[in-house]
Design a protein around this motif. Structure first.
Motif, PDB file in Angstrom:
ATOM      1  N   ARG A 197       0.835  -1.205   0.000  1.00 38.60           N
ATOM      2  CA  ARG A 197       0.000   0.000   0.000  1.00 38.60           C
ATOM      3  C   ARG A 197       0.874   1.262   0.000  1.00 38.60           C
ATOM      4  NH1 ARG A 197      -4.347  -1.988   4.618  1.00 38.60           N
ATOM      5  NH2 ARG A 197      -5.641  -3.268   3.232  1.00 38.60           N
ATOM      6  N   CYS A 246       2.415   1.908  -3.403  1.00 42.77           N
ATOM      7  CA  CYS A 246       1.362   2.339  -4.320  1.00 42.77           C
ATOM      8  C   CYS A 246       1.062   3.823  -4.116  1.00 42.77           C
ATOM      9  CB  CYS A 246       0.115   1.506  -4.093  1.00 42.77           C
ATOM     10  SG  CYS A 246      -1.234   1.886  -5.233  1.00 42.77           S
ATOM     11  N   GLY A 300      -5.162  -3.830  -2.346  1.00 44.62           N
ATOM     12  CA  GLY A 300      -5.849  -2.990  -3.329  1.00 44.62           C
ATOM     13  C   GLY A 300      -5.395  -3.211  -4.753  1.00 44.62           C
ATOM     14  N   TYR A 301      -4.511  -4.193  -4.982  1.00 46.33           N
ATOM     15  CA  TYR A 301      -4.067  -4.525  -6.328  1.00 46.33           C
ATOM     16  C   TYR A 301      -5.070  -5.484  -6.963  1.00 46.33           C
ATOM     17  CZ  TYR A 301       0.569  -2.634  -5.059  1.00 46.33           C
ATOM     18  OH  TYR A 301       1.612  -1.825  -4.670  1.00 46.33           O
ATOM     19  N   GLU A 302      -5.093  -5.510  -8.283  1.00 40.23           N
ATOM     20  CA  GLU A 302      -5.963  -6.436  -8.991  1.00 40.23           C
ATOM     21  C   GLU A 302      -5.146  -7.196 -10.027  1.00 40.23           C
ATOM     22  OE1 GLU A 302      -7.664  -3.587 -12.544  1.00 40.23           O
ATOM     23  OE2 GLU A 302      -8.640  -3.470 -10.586  1.00 40.23           O
ATOM     24  N   GLN A 343      -2.253  -1.746  -9.721  1.00 41.43           N
ATOM     25  CA  GLN A 343      -3.297  -0.783  -9.400  1.00 41.43           C
ATOM     26  C   GLN A 343      -3.136   0.420 -10.325  1.00 41.43           C
ATOM     27  OE1 GLN A 343      -4.751   1.913  -5.589  1.00 41.43           O
ATOM     28  NE2 GLN A 343      -3.977  -0.150  -5.220  1.00 41.43           N
TER      29      GLN A 343
END
Length: 296
Positions: free
Chosen positions: A92, A95, A124-126, A287
């Motif tokens: 996080r 990012c 929060g990454y995809e 992200q």
């Protein structure tokens, strides 16, 4: 996905980690792991060139090193993550730092960090891209001896030729996979690498090929065909020329990778005789920090 010994950390409340930027003054305090891809000089160079992007937790020594993705200044990359307990917090933090630096996207490759996908998702990454691996055994080829295209090694010192290569690359691949000038120059200087342009009878650049040669193994790094000329057999011809070139160099095994969503290329490789090696597949997580670019 691959297992990670610290998977239970994902389910526990995250402590209030004190995350700070790694500076040139604090690089010497990092305890680099025995399996690290970097030494302190490497990390110092990345910190110097990308100030504020790399982060660490002074209380535990855990850290994340950031840099550009494939020499693309607009895309940040998680280059190394050493964090038994605070992986999510550091993902996080890097990012947020990438967003502050004006990056469009941050990428974490499972190829470098073999953690479960839940770590990336919680941070929060995809899933951005799935990479599939193929291999051709015994240097097989069609046996063809003549091609309609003329394949010549690229002269990157020629501005027109370099520009033609860049344009063909950007026309043929999605935004994420574009090669920058810096990436091409770095790639061309790597051991065993050759880049070829395939020209038609009129001299137009139709395709390009990038290969890496080792003793009895070769890798097809890039193969691209002008999208306006696809469907005319140039892809198969370029692939066949590359395989024969590697085979003549002594390659008995030839590997390549491609995007799982690139069904056109996958059908071409499978029809030619390449076979999947699923155990070597990997994923890219990321992200978006700006407008999302087309991925196909």
């Amino acid at each position: 996905m691959k297992e990670d010994a610290s998977e239970q950390a994902v389910h526990e409340p995250e402590p209030r980690w004190r995350v700070e930027a790694i500076t040139l003054e604090t690089v010497s305090r990092l305890r680099l792991g025995w399996s690290s891809r970097f030494d302190r000089e490497d990390v110092g160079q990345l910190v110097f060139e990308n100030p504020g992007l790399s982060r660490w937790i002074p209380d535990t020594g855990e850290y994340v090193v950031g840099g550009p993705w494939r020499h693309r200044r607009e895309i940040a990359s998680v280059m190394e993550l050493v964090a038994p307990n605070a992986a999510v917090a550091l993902l996080r933090a890097i990012c947020a730092a990438a967003g502050e630096a004006g990056k469009h996207l941050i990428i974490a490759s499972e190829h470098h960090e073999s953690r479960q996908s839940r770590f990336y998702l919680e941070a929060g990454y995809e899933l951005v891209e799935e990479i599939v691996i193929y291999e051709l055994m015994n240097g097989s080829s069609s046996g063809r001896e003549r091609w309609s295209l003329r394949f010549e090694e690229v002269n990157l010192g020629d501005p027109k030729e370099f520009q033609a290569l860049l344009e063909l690359d950007h026309q043929s691949f999605p935004w994420l996979w574009w090669n920058s000038r810096e990436e091409f120059l770095n790639y061309a200087e790597s051991f065993g690498v050759n880049i070829y342009l395939g020209r038609d009878r009129a001299g137009r650049p139709v395709s390009y090929i990038g290969v890496t040669r080792f003793r009895n193994w070769g890798h097809l790094d890039r193969i691209a065909v002008d999208p306006s000329l696809q469907g005319q057999g140039y892809g198969l011809e370029s692939l066949d020329w590359a395989v024969q070139s590697l085979t003549r160099s002594g390659a008995r095994r030839i590997g390549l990778s491609t995007q799982a969503r690139n069904l056109r290329s996958r059908k071409l490789y499978e029809r030619y005789g390449f076979q999947r090696v699923p155990a070597q597949d990997y994923a890219l997580f990321g992200q978006w920090l700006g407008p999302q670019e087309p991925m196909s």
